[in-house]
Design an enzyme around this catalytic site. Structure first.
Site, mmCIF file in Angstrom:
data_model
loop_
_atom_site.group_PDB
_atom_site.id
_atom_site.type_symbol
_atom_site.label_atom_id
_atom_site.label_comp_id
_atom_site.label_asym_id
_atom_site.label_seq_id
_atom_site.Cartn_x
_atom_site.Cartn_y
_atom_site.Cartn_z
ATOM 1 N N GLY A 134 0.767 -1.252 0.000
ATOM 2 C CA GLY A 134 0.000 0.000 0.000
ATOM 3 C C GLY A 134 0.794 1.296 0.000
ATOM 4 N N TRP B 184 2.201 2.970 -2.439
ATOM 5 C CA TRP B 184 1.822 3.889 -3.522
ATOM 6 C C TRP B 184 0.446 4.489 -3.208
ATOM 7 C CZ3 TRP B 184 3.365 2.711 -9.273
ATOM 8 C CH2 TRP B 184 4.729 2.409 -9.327
ATOM 9 N N ASP C 29 -5.748 -5.281 -5.556
ATOM 10 C CA ASP C 29 -4.668 -6.272 -5.570
ATOM 11 C C ASP C 29 -5.289 -7.654 -5.407
ATOM 12 O OD1 ASP C 29 -1.344 -5.910 -4.996
ATOM 13 O OD2 ASP C 29 -2.188 -7.900 -4.628
ATOM 14 N N ASP D 1 -8.297 -10.617 -8.595
ATOM 15 C CA ASP D 1 -7.263 -10.919 -9.591
ATOM 16 C C ASP D 1 -7.546 -10.038 -10.805
ATOM 17 O OD1 ASP D 1 -5.642 -11.938 -11.552
ATOM 18 O OD2 ASP D 1 -6.223 -14.037 -11.227
ATOM 19 N N ASP E 166 1.763 -1.145 -10.556
ATOM 20 C CA ASP E 166 3.034 -1.693 -10.064
ATOM 21 C C ASP E 166 2.920 -3.214 -10.029
ATOM 22 O OD1 ASP E 166 5.637 -1.457 -9.127
ATOM 23 O OD2 ASP E 166 5.070 -1.188 -7.038
ATOM 24 N N LYS F 279 4.786 -0.576 -14.367
ATOM 25 C CA LYS F 279 6.045 -1.298 -14.253
ATOM 26 C C LYS F 279 6.216 -2.204 -15.480
ATOM 27 C CE LYS F 279 6.737 -3.936 -10.453
ATOM 28 N NZ LYS F 279 7.708 -3.614 -9.420
HETATM 29 C C1 LIG Z 1 5.556 -4.766 -6.231
HETATM 30 S S1 LIG Z 1 4.047 -5.176 -5.482
HETATM 31 C C2 LIG Z 1 3.246 -3.620 -5.343
HETATM 32 C C3 LIG Z 1 3.793 -2.749 -4.271
HETATM 33 C C4 LIG Z 1 2.977 -1.481 -4.066
HETATM 34 N N1 LIG Z 1 3.072 -0.591 -5.214
HETATM 35 C C5 LIG Z 1 3.437 -0.730 -2.850
HETATM 36 O O1 LIG Z 1 4.220 0.202 -3.023
HETATM 37 O O2 LIG Z 1 3.038 -1.067 -1.738
HETATM 38 C C6 LIG Z 1 3.183 -5.923 -6.820
HETATM 39 C C7 LIG Z 1 1.771 -6.328 -6.481
HETATM 40 O O3 LIG Z 1 1.142 -6.813 -7.670
HETATM 41 C C8 LIG Z 1 0.163 -7.735 -7.256
HETATM 42 N N2 LIG Z 1 -0.306 -8.562 -8.374
HETATM 43 C C9 LIG Z 1 0.416 -9.437 -9.115
HETATM 44 N N3 LIG Z 1 -0.385 -10.059 -9.991
HETATM 45 C C10 LIG Z 1 -1.646 -9.557 -9.806
HETATM 46 C C11 LIG Z 1 -2.894 -9.818 -10.407
HETATM 47 N N4 LIG Z 1 -3.040 -10.729 -11.376
HETATM 48 N N5 LIG Z 1 -3.969 -9.127 -9.970
HETATM 49 C C12 LIG Z 1 -3.848 -8.211 -8.988
HETATM 50 N N6 LIG Z 1 -2.680 -7.922 -8.371
HETATM 51 C C13 LIG Z 1 -1.589 -8.596 -8.772
HETATM 52 C C14 LIG Z 1 0.890 -8.540 -6.197
HETATM 53 O O4 LIG Z 1 -0.026 -9.228 -5.373
HETATM 54 C C15 LIG Z 1 1.683 -7.476 -5.463
HETATM 55 O O5 LIG Z 1 1.042 -7.039 -4.299
#
Ligand SMILES: C[S@@+](CC[C@H](N)C(=O)[O-])C[C@H]1O[C@@H](n2cnc3c(N)ncnc32)[C@H](O)[C@@H]1O
Length: 240
Positions: free
Chosen positions: A85, A87, A108, A124, A149, A189
């Site tokens: 969280g 961002w 997420d 998802d 992200d 990203k």
């Molecule tokens: C690098 S982390 C994000 C960090 C966040 N921006 C922060 O600063 O706290 C990437 C996130 O992408 C989510 N993610 C990956 N695949 C996903 C999907 N198919 N649907 C939703 N979220 C997804 C992961 O669960 C993870 O929490």
């Protein structure tokens, strides 16, 4: 929640800390010791904690948004892949959603501890009804900023990881072009040498400016980069 303490600039964080060493042992494998050592020696981890942010990745969005100034007071921001969280925390502060200006919608696949001033949907993003759920929450309003992200779990196989990541960026873009307001901003990203060629072509057509950024907090050894697209021209100009 965040404190009033302003996080220092990324450059001022480098080279300030004394290195901590972590031993391996019965309960700690070499890779977990290495991970722990990296966390303990990472000035961004320490500073994020001290400033009340949930993740070191906060410094990436702070650096990017300081440059593009996308999250203005009153803006509507959608944060894809938001957990834990950090961002979302920055978005809440910058759009001032707690003072009832602006809105932050975060989503997420994993749960996220609530952040006052934001709304959270656990789902998802690759699911068929994901976009529809977000559109329902937006209730006909356009977004000023779409952040992604999202990162797929890495498999260790570069080509598979590449395909998975490109897929998430494509989905985020497909959503962004439906909801972004004119002049809106899309930040996502991407990996491995930048945005995939076909996608990059679409971004260049749909926005007035497109660039790649590697924030200082993004680890050098990580192939991660961010594509920063500003000045959305409008949905009809983004087809293709
Ligand atoms: C690098 S982390 C994000 C960090 C966040 N921006 C922060 O600063 O706290 C990437 C996130 O992408 C989510 N993610 C990956 N695949 C996903 C999907 N198919 N649907 C939703 N979220 C997804 C992961 O669960 C993870 O929490």
């Amino acid at each position: 929640m965040t404190t009033d303490k302003k996080p220092p600039s990324s450059s001022s964080l480098r080279g300030r800390m004394k290195k901590v060493r972590v031993k391996t042992g019965k309960k700690r494998t070499v890779s977990s010791a290495r991970w722990l050592e990296r966390q303990l020696n990472d000035p961004y981890v320490k500073q994020a904690q001290e400033s009340g942010y949930r993740a070191r990745s906060v410094f990436k969005i702070l650096e990017i948004d300081d440059k593009v100034k996308a999250m203005k007071p009153g803006a509507i921001v959608v944060d894809l892949g938001s957990t834990p969280g950090s961002w979302t925390q920055v978005a809440v502060e910058r759009v001032k959603s707690l003072a009832s200006k602006g809105r932050v919608i975060a989503t997420d696949i994993l749960p996220m501890e609530p952040i006052p001033g934001s709304e959270f949907l656990q789902m998802d993003f690759t699911a068929n009804d994901a976009v529809e759920k977000l559109l329902t929450l937006l209730d006909g309003k356009k977004a000023d900023v779409v952040l992604s992200d999202m990162a797929a779990n890495t498999t260790g196989q570069r080509s598979v990881d590449h395909i998975n990541t490109v897929y998430l960026v494509e989905l985020a873009w497909d959503f962004a072009r439906q909801v972004l307001d004119k002049d809106g901003v899309f930040i996502a990203k991407v990996f491995q040498g930048g945005t995939e060629k076909n996608l990059l072509g679409q971004f260049k057509k749909a926005f007035t400016a497109v660039k790649h950024m590697k924030p200082a907090a993004s680890r050098k050894e990580s192939p991660e980069l961010y594509v920063v697209c500003t000045g959305f021209k409008g949905e009809s100009d983004s087809e293709g």
